[in-house]
Design a protein around this motif. Structure first.
Motif, PDB file in Angstrom:
ATOM      1  N   PRO A 151     -66.981  49.726  26.193  1.00 33.02           N
ATOM      2  CA  PRO A 151     -66.004  50.160  27.185  1.00 33.02           C
ATOM      3  C   PRO A 151     -66.600  50.688  28.475  1.00 33.02           C
ATOM      4  O   PRO A 151     -65.910  50.814  29.475  1.00 33.02           O
ATOM      5  N   LEU A 152     -67.886  51.007  28.476  1.00 36.76           N
ATOM      6  CA  LEU A 152     -68.457  51.717  29.610  1.00 36.76           C
ATOM      7  C   LEU A 152     -68.395  50.917  30.898  1.00 36.76           C
ATOM      8  O   LEU A 152     -68.045  51.433  31.955  1.00 36.76           O
ATOM      9  N   SER A 153     -68.763  49.633  30.835  1.00 37.74           N
ATOM     10  CA  SER A 153     -68.775  48.834  32.052  1.00 37.74           C
ATOM     11  C   SER A 153     -67.377  48.716  32.643  1.00 37.74           C
ATOM     12  O   SER A 153     -67.216  48.677  33.859  1.00 37.74           O
ATOM     13  N   PHE A 154     -66.351  48.664  31.792  1.00 36.02           N
ATOM     14  CA  PHE A 154     -64.991  48.552  32.299  1.00 36.02           C
ATOM     15  C   PHE A 154     -64.551  49.841  32.989  1.00 36.02           C
ATOM     16  O   PHE A 154     -63.812  49.804  33.971  1.00 36.02           O
ATOM     17  N   SER A 155     -65.000  50.984  32.490  1.00 37.11           N
ATOM     18  CA  SER A 155     -64.656  52.240  33.150  1.00 37.11           C
ATOM     19  C   SER A 155     -65.303  52.305  34.527  1.00 37.11           C
ATOM     20  O   SER A 155     -64.717  52.814  35.479  1.00 37.11           O
ATOM     21  N   LEU A 156     -66.512  51.767  34.649  1.00 36.62           N
ATOM     22  CA  LEU A 156     -67.179  51.724  35.946  1.00 36.62           C
ATOM     23  C   LEU A 156     -66.437  50.806  36.908  1.00 36.62           C
ATOM     24  O   LEU A 156     -66.243  51.137  38.081  1.00 36.62           O
ATOM     25  N   LEU A 157     -66.020  49.648  36.412  1.00 33.68           N
ATOM     26  CA  LEU A 157     -65.280  48.707  37.256  1.00 33.68           C
ATOM     27  C   LEU A 157     -63.994  49.344  37.761  1.00 33.68           C
ATOM     28  O   LEU A 157     -63.646  49.219  38.937  1.00 33.68           O
ATOM     29  N   ALA A 158     -63.276  50.014  36.876  1.00 31.85           N
ATOM     30  CA  ALA A 158     -62.018  50.650  37.267  1.00 31.85           C
ATOM     31  C   ALA A 158     -62.260  51.691  38.355  1.00 31.85           C
ATOM     32  O   ALA A 158     -61.512  51.772  39.337  1.00 31.85           O
ATOM     33  N   ALA A 159     -63.311  52.495  38.184  1.00 31.04           N
ATOM     34  CA  ALA A 159     -63.599  53.551  39.155  1.00 31.04           C
ATOM     35  C   ALA A 159     -63.909  52.978  40.531  1.00 31.04           C
ATOM     36  O   ALA A 159     -63.409  53.460  41.553  1.00 31.04           O
ATOM     37  N   VAL A 160     -64.736  51.942  40.571  1.00 24.82           N
ATOM     38  CA  VAL A 160     -65.092  51.341  41.863  1.00 24.82           C
ATOM     39  C   VAL A 160     -63.874  50.687  42.504  1.00 24.82           C
ATOM     40  O   VAL A 160     -63.654  50.795  43.716  1.00 24.82           O
ATOM     41  N   LEU A 161     -63.053  50.017  41.711  1.00 25.31           N
ATOM     42  CA  LEU A 161     -61.869  49.346  42.257  1.00 25.31           C
ATOM     43  C   LEU A 161     -60.874  50.331  42.861  1.00 25.31           C
ATOM     44  O   LEU A 161     -60.100  49.958  43.751  1.00 25.31           O
ATOM     45  N   CYS A 162     -60.883  51.568  42.399  1.00 24.94           N
ATOM     46  CA  CYS A 162     -59.965  52.569  42.956  1.00 24.94           C
ATOM     47  C   CYS A 162     -60.198  52.785  44.444  1.00 24.94           C
ATOM     48  O   CYS A 162     -59.301  53.234  45.163  1.00 24.94           O
ATOM     49  N   GLN A 163     -61.398  52.464  44.929  1.00 24.76           N
ATOM     50  CA  GLN A 163     -61.695  52.599  46.358  1.00 24.76           C
ATOM     51  C   GLN A 163     -61.027  51.509  47.195  1.00 24.76           C
ATOM     52  O   GLN A 163     -60.880  51.660  48.407  1.00 24.76           O
ATOM     53  N   PHE A 164     -60.661  50.407  46.567  1.00 28.33           N
ATOM     54  CA  PHE A 164     -60.112  49.270  47.301  1.00 28.33           C
ATOM     55  C   PHE A 164     -58.668  49.510  47.749  1.00 28.33           C
ATOM     56  O   PHE A 164     -58.149  48.754  48.568  1.00 28.33           O
ATOM     57  N   LEU A 165     -58.035  50.533  47.209  1.00 23.58           N
ATOM     58  CA  LEU A 165     -56.654  50.833  47.575  1.00 23.58           C
ATOM     59  C   LEU A 165     -56.595  51.449  48.969  1.00 23.58           C
ATOM     60  O   LEU A 165     -57.563  52.055  49.440  1.00 23.58           O
ATOM     61  N   GLU A 166     -55.455  51.301  49.621  1.00 21.92           N
ATOM     62  CA  GLU A 166     -55.279  51.913  50.943  1.00 21.92           C
ATOM     63  C   GLU A 166     -55.524  53.419  50.870  1.00 21.92           C
ATOM     64  O   GLU A 166     -56.140  54.009  51.757  1.00 21.92           O
ATOM     65  N   GLU A 167     -55.020  54.040  49.809  1.00 21.36           N
ATOM     66  CA  GLU A 167     -55.291  55.450  49.526  1.00 21.36           C
ATOM     67  C   GLU A 167     -56.043  55.501  48.204  1.00 21.36           C
ATOM     68  O   GLU A 167     -55.505  55.112  47.168  1.00 21.36           O
ATOM     69  N   VAL A 168     -57.289  55.958  48.238  1.00 20.41           N
ATOM     70  CA  VAL A 168     -58.129  55.948  47.040  1.00 20.41           C
ATOM     71  C   VAL A 168     -57.444  56.701  45.902  1.00 20.41           C
ATOM     72  O   VAL A 168     -56.938  57.811  46.087  1.00 20.41           O
TER      73      VAL A 168
END
Length: 265
Positions: A156-173
Protein backbone atom coordinates in the motif's frame (compact mmCIF):
# COMPACT_ATOMS: atom_id res chain seq x y z
CA UNK A 1 -34.63 -13.09 -18.71
CA UNK A 2 -34.44 -11.05 -21.93
CA UNK A 3 -33.60 -7.42 -21.29
CA UNK A 4 -35.19 -4.87 -23.60
CA UNK A 5 -33.01 -1.90 -24.52
CA UNK A 6 -33.49 1.16 -26.68
CA UNK A 7 -36.17 1.07 -29.34
CA UNK A 8 -37.45 -2.30 -28.15
CA UNK A 9 -34.20 -4.05 -29.09
CA UNK A 10 -32.89 -6.89 -26.98
CA UNK A 11 -29.37 -6.63 -25.61
CA UNK A 12 -28.10 -9.07 -28.22
CA UNK A 13 -29.73 -7.14 -31.06
CA UNK A 14 -28.40 -3.82 -29.79
CA UNK A 15 -24.92 -5.30 -29.39
CA UNK A 16 -24.93 -6.52 -32.98
CA UNK A 17 -26.13 -3.13 -34.21
CA UNK A 18 -23.45 -1.27 -32.22
CA UNK A 19 -20.71 -3.42 -33.74
CA UNK A 20 -21.53 -1.97 -37.15
CA UNK A 21 -21.08 1.66 -36.08
CA UNK A 22 -17.77 3.22 -37.10
CA UNK A 23 -18.46 6.96 -37.43
CA UNK A 24 -17.08 9.04 -34.57
CA UNK A 25 -19.98 11.41 -33.95
CA UNK A 26 -22.51 8.58 -33.87
CA UNK A 27 -20.34 6.64 -31.44
CA UNK A 28 -20.02 9.72 -29.22
CA UNK A 29 -23.74 10.45 -29.21
CA UNK A 30 -24.63 6.85 -28.41
CA UNK A 31 -21.99 6.73 -25.67
CA UNK A 32 -23.45 9.89 -24.16
CA UNK A 33 -26.93 8.36 -24.19
CA UNK A 34 -25.74 5.25 -22.37
CA UNK A 35 -23.73 7.38 -19.93
CA UNK A 36 -26.77 9.50 -19.10
CA UNK A 37 -28.91 6.39 -18.73
CA UNK A 38 -26.32 4.94 -16.36
CA UNK A 39 -26.27 8.16 -14.32
CA UNK A 40 -30.05 8.26 -14.00
CA UNK A 41 -30.30 4.61 -13.01
CA UNK A 42 -27.48 4.82 -10.47
CA UNK A 43 -28.59 8.20 -9.10
CA UNK A 44 -25.34 8.98 -7.25
CA UNK A 45 -23.96 12.43 -8.14
CA UNK A 46 -20.47 11.52 -6.91
CA UNK A 47 -20.34 8.58 -9.33
CA UNK A 48 -21.63 10.18 -12.49
CA UNK A 49 -20.18 9.50 -15.91
CA UNK A 50 -19.12 12.65 -17.72
CA UNK A 51 -18.69 13.19 -21.41
CA UNK A 52 -19.52 15.13 -24.52
CA UNK A 53 -23.25 15.36 -25.30
CA UNK A 54 -24.30 13.80 -21.96
CA UNK A 55 -26.12 16.99 -20.96
CA UNK A 56 -28.28 16.77 -24.09
CA UNK A 57 -30.27 13.84 -22.73
CA UNK A 58 -33.12 14.00 -20.16
CA UNK A 59 -32.09 13.61 -16.53
CA UNK A 60 -35.30 11.80 -15.58
CA UNK A 61 -36.73 8.45 -16.64
CA UNK A 62 -40.40 7.61 -16.23
CA UNK A 63 -39.76 3.89 -16.66
CA UNK A 64 -36.43 3.38 -14.89
CA UNK A 65 -37.45 -0.09 -13.73
CA UNK A 66 -37.39 -1.23 -17.35
CA UNK A 67 -33.59 -0.92 -17.46
CA UNK A 68 -30.84 -2.94 -15.81
CA UNK A 69 -27.87 -0.89 -14.55
CA UNK A 70 -25.27 -3.61 -15.05
CA UNK A 71 -26.45 -4.33 -18.58
CA UNK A 72 -26.24 -0.63 -19.46
CA UNK A 73 -22.69 -0.47 -18.06
CA UNK A 74 -21.65 -3.54 -20.03
CA UNK A 75 -23.13 -2.13 -23.23
CA UNK A 76 -21.31 1.16 -22.69
CA UNK A 77 -18.08 -0.73 -22.04
CA UNK A 78 -18.52 -2.60 -25.33
CA UNK A 79 -19.22 0.62 -27.20
CA UNK A 80 -16.22 2.45 -25.72
CA UNK A 81 -13.91 -0.51 -26.35
CA UNK A 82 -15.00 -0.51 -29.97
CA UNK A 83 -14.65 3.27 -30.23
CA UNK A 84 -11.12 3.17 -28.80
CA UNK A 85 -10.13 0.45 -31.25
CA UNK A 86 -11.04 2.87 -34.03
CA UNK A 87 -10.03 6.14 -32.33
CA UNK A 88 -7.36 5.15 -29.76
CA UNK A 89 -6.31 8.71 -28.91
CA UNK A 90 -9.77 10.22 -28.54
CA UNK A 91 -9.59 12.02 -25.20
CA UNK A 92 -13.34 11.96 -24.65
CA UNK A 93 -13.53 8.18 -25.03
CA UNK A 94 -10.49 7.69 -22.78
CA UNK A 95 -11.94 9.85 -20.00
CA UNK A 96 -15.35 8.22 -20.22
CA UNK A 97 -13.78 4.77 -20.08
CA UNK A 98 -11.86 5.95 -17.03
CA UNK A 99 -15.09 7.14 -15.42
CA UNK A 100 -16.87 3.89 -16.21
CA UNK A 101 -14.12 1.80 -14.63
CA UNK A 102 -14.01 4.17 -11.65
CA UNK A 103 -17.71 3.78 -10.85
CA UNK A 104 -17.35 0.00 -11.29
CA UNK A 105 -14.52 0.02 -8.70
CA UNK A 106 -11.87 -1.00 -11.22
CA UNK A 107 -9.46 1.58 -9.87
CA UNK A 108 -6.20 0.51 -11.50
CA UNK A 109 -7.87 0.37 -14.92
CA UNK A 110 -9.49 3.77 -14.32
CA UNK A 111 -6.05 5.23 -13.56
CA UNK A 112 -4.74 3.78 -16.82
CA UNK A 113 -7.39 5.51 -18.92
CA UNK A 114 -7.18 8.82 -17.07
CA UNK A 115 -3.42 8.84 -17.59
CA UNK A 116 -3.79 7.93 -21.25
CA UNK A 117 -6.11 10.91 -21.69
CA UNK A 118 -3.56 13.14 -19.97
CA UNK A 119 -0.76 11.76 -22.15
CA UNK A 120 -2.66 12.58 -25.33
CA UNK A 121 -3.65 16.04 -24.10
CA UNK A 122 -0.09 17.00 -23.12
CA UNK A 123 2.05 15.19 -25.71
CA UNK A 124 3.34 12.82 -23.01
CA UNK A 125 3.57 15.67 -20.51
CA UNK A 126 5.77 17.78 -22.74
CA UNK A 127 3.37 20.64 -22.06
CA UNK A 128 0.96 21.42 -19.21
CA UNK A 129 -2.28 19.45 -19.19
CA UNK A 130 -5.16 21.78 -20.11
CA UNK A 131 -7.61 22.20 -17.25
CA UNK A 132 -10.39 21.91 -19.77
CA UNK A 133 -9.27 18.32 -20.39
CA UNK A 134 -8.21 17.05 -16.96
CA UNK A 135 -9.92 19.05 -14.24
CA UNK A 136 -10.25 18.74 -10.48
CA UNK A 137 -13.01 16.15 -10.74
CA UNK A 138 -10.71 13.74 -12.58
CA UNK A 139 -7.74 14.45 -10.31
CA UNK A 140 -9.97 13.74 -7.31
CA UNK A 141 -10.99 10.45 -8.86
CA UNK A 142 -7.34 9.59 -9.44
CA UNK A 143 -6.63 10.35 -5.78
CA UNK A 144 -9.56 8.14 -4.80
CA UNK A 145 -8.20 5.37 -7.02
CA UNK A 146 -4.89 5.51 -5.16
CA UNK A 147 -6.48 5.55 -1.71
CA UNK A 148 -8.71 2.61 -2.62
CA UNK A 149 -5.82 0.64 -4.09
CA UNK A 150 -3.89 1.42 -0.92
CA UNK A 151 -6.55 -0.44 1.07
CA UNK A 152 -6.63 -3.50 -1.19
CA UNK A 153 -3.02 -4.34 -1.94
CA UNK A 154 -0.12 -6.02 -0.22
CA UNK A 155 2.06 -3.02 -1.09
CA UNK A 156 0.00 0.00 0.00
CA UNK A 157 2.88 2.40 0.55
CA UNK A 158 3.44 3.46 -3.05
CA UNK A 159 -0.26 4.20 -3.48
CA UNK A 160 -0.29 6.44 -0.41
CA UNK A 161 2.62 8.37 -1.91
CA UNK A 162 0.82 8.71 -5.24
CA UNK A 163 -2.31 10.01 -3.51
CA UNK A 164 -0.32 12.57 -1.53
CA UNK A 165 1.48 13.94 -4.59
CA UNK A 166 -1.73 14.06 -6.64
CA UNK A 167 -3.34 16.25 -3.97
CA UNK A 168 -1.10 19.07 -5.23
CA UNK A 169 -2.66 18.91 -8.69
CA UNK A 170 -5.96 20.32 -7.42
CA UNK A 171 -6.73 24.03 -7.75
CA UNK A 172 -6.78 24.09 -3.94
CA UNK A 173 -4.35 21.56 -2.47
CA UNK A 174 -6.16 18.89 -0.44
CA UNK A 175 -3.92 18.94 2.62
CA UNK A 176 -6.24 16.77 4.70
CA UNK A 177 -5.98 13.84 2.29
CA UNK A 178 -2.28 14.43 1.59
CA UNK A 179 -1.33 14.52 5.28
CA UNK A 180 -3.49 11.48 6.00
CA UNK A 181 -1.89 9.51 3.17
CA UNK A 182 1.63 10.37 4.25
CA UNK A 183 0.84 9.76 7.90
CA UNK A 184 -0.39 6.24 7.20
CA UNK A 185 3.00 5.15 5.91
CA UNK A 186 5.16 3.14 8.23
CA UNK A 187 8.59 4.68 8.68
CA UNK A 188 10.48 1.40 8.83
CA UNK A 189 8.72 -0.11 5.83
CA UNK A 190 8.80 2.82 3.42
CA UNK A 191 9.68 1.55 -0.03
CA UNK A 192 12.29 2.80 -2.49
CA UNK A 193 9.81 5.20 -4.08
CA UNK A 194 9.83 7.22 -0.87
CA UNK A 195 13.36 8.37 -1.60
CA UNK A 196 12.09 10.18 -4.70
CA UNK A 197 8.95 11.69 -3.17
CA UNK A 198 10.44 15.08 -2.38
CA UNK A 199 11.55 15.55 -5.99
CA UNK A 200 7.89 15.49 -7.06
CA UNK A 201 6.63 17.90 -4.39
CA UNK A 202 6.48 21.63 -5.02
CA UNK A 203 4.00 22.75 -2.38
CA UNK A 204 5.94 24.25 0.53
CA UNK A 205 3.30 23.35 3.13
CA UNK A 206 3.48 19.71 2.08
CA UNK A 207 7.27 19.78 2.18
CA UNK A 208 7.21 21.30 5.67
CA UNK A 209 4.88 18.51 6.76
CA UNK A 210 7.37 15.98 5.39
CA UNK A 211 10.17 17.60 7.41
CA UNK A 212 8.03 17.37 10.55
CA UNK A 213 6.97 13.79 9.80
CA UNK A 214 10.51 12.56 9.15
CA UNK A 215 11.80 14.32 12.26
CA UNK A 216 9.06 12.73 14.36
CA UNK A 217 10.00 9.29 13.04
CA UNK A 218 13.72 9.81 13.41
CA UNK A 219 14.26 9.60 9.65
CA UNK A 220 17.18 12.01 9.58
CA UNK A 221 18.28 11.41 5.99
CA UNK A 222 14.78 11.90 4.58
CA UNK A 223 14.30 14.97 6.74
CA UNK A 224 17.48 16.51 5.34
CA UNK A 225 16.36 15.67 1.82
CA UNK A 226 13.04 17.49 2.33
CA UNK A 227 14.84 20.49 3.84
CA UNK A 228 17.16 20.58 0.83
CA UNK A 229 14.18 20.66 -1.54
CA UNK A 230 12.54 23.49 0.43
CA UNK A 231 15.73 25.49 -0.06
CA UNK A 232 15.72 25.21 -3.85
CA UNK A 233 15.62 28.64 -5.48
CA UNK A 234 12.82 27.74 -7.88
CA UNK A 235 10.52 26.88 -4.96
CA UNK A 236 11.08 30.15 -3.14
CA UNK A 237 7.67 31.59 -2.27
CA UNK A 238 8.94 35.06 -3.18
CA UNK A 239 9.41 34.07 -6.82
CA UNK A 240 7.02 35.49 -9.36
CA UNK A 241 4.10 33.36 -10.51
CA UNK A 242 5.75 32.33 -13.78
CA UNK A 243 8.78 30.82 -12.02
CA UNK A 244 6.59 29.05 -9.46
CA UNK A 245 4.35 27.71 -12.20
CA UNK A 246 7.32 26.41 -14.20
CA UNK A 247 8.75 24.68 -11.12
CA UNK A 248 5.40 23.01 -10.50
CA UNK A 249 5.04 21.97 -14.15
CA UNK A 250 8.48 20.33 -14.18
CA UNK A 251 7.60 18.27 -11.12
CA UNK A 252 4.14 17.43 -12.42
CA UNK A 253 5.62 16.08 -15.65
CA UNK A 254 8.27 14.08 -13.78
CA UNK A 255 5.65 12.52 -11.54
CA UNK A 256 3.11 11.78 -14.26
CA UNK A 257 5.71 10.17 -16.51
CA UNK A 258 6.76 7.95 -13.61
CA UNK A 259 3.27 6.73 -12.78
CA UNK A 260 2.41 6.34 -16.47
CA UNK A 261 5.24 3.83 -16.74
CA UNK A 262 3.55 1.96 -13.90
CA UNK A 263 -0.02 2.01 -15.22
CA UNK A 264 0.15 2.53 -18.98
CA UNK A 265 3.42 1.31 -20.47
Amino acid sequence: MTLIFLGGLTRSQLSSWVERIKEGTILSVLASLLARLHNVLRDEPSLELNGEYVALWPAVLSNANSYHLRAVAEMLWQLLSQALDIYPINIGYLKLMGDLNFVMNHYAIAMKYYLEAAIVASDFFGQPIPRTVIDDSIFRRMIKCCTQLQCHTQDPLSFSLLAAVLCQFLEEVDYVTAFKSLGERGGSTADAADAHLASCVWDITLLEFLVHLHAKRGEIQRKQQAIKVIGLLELNSNNNEEIQREAANIRKARFLRAISRQYVM
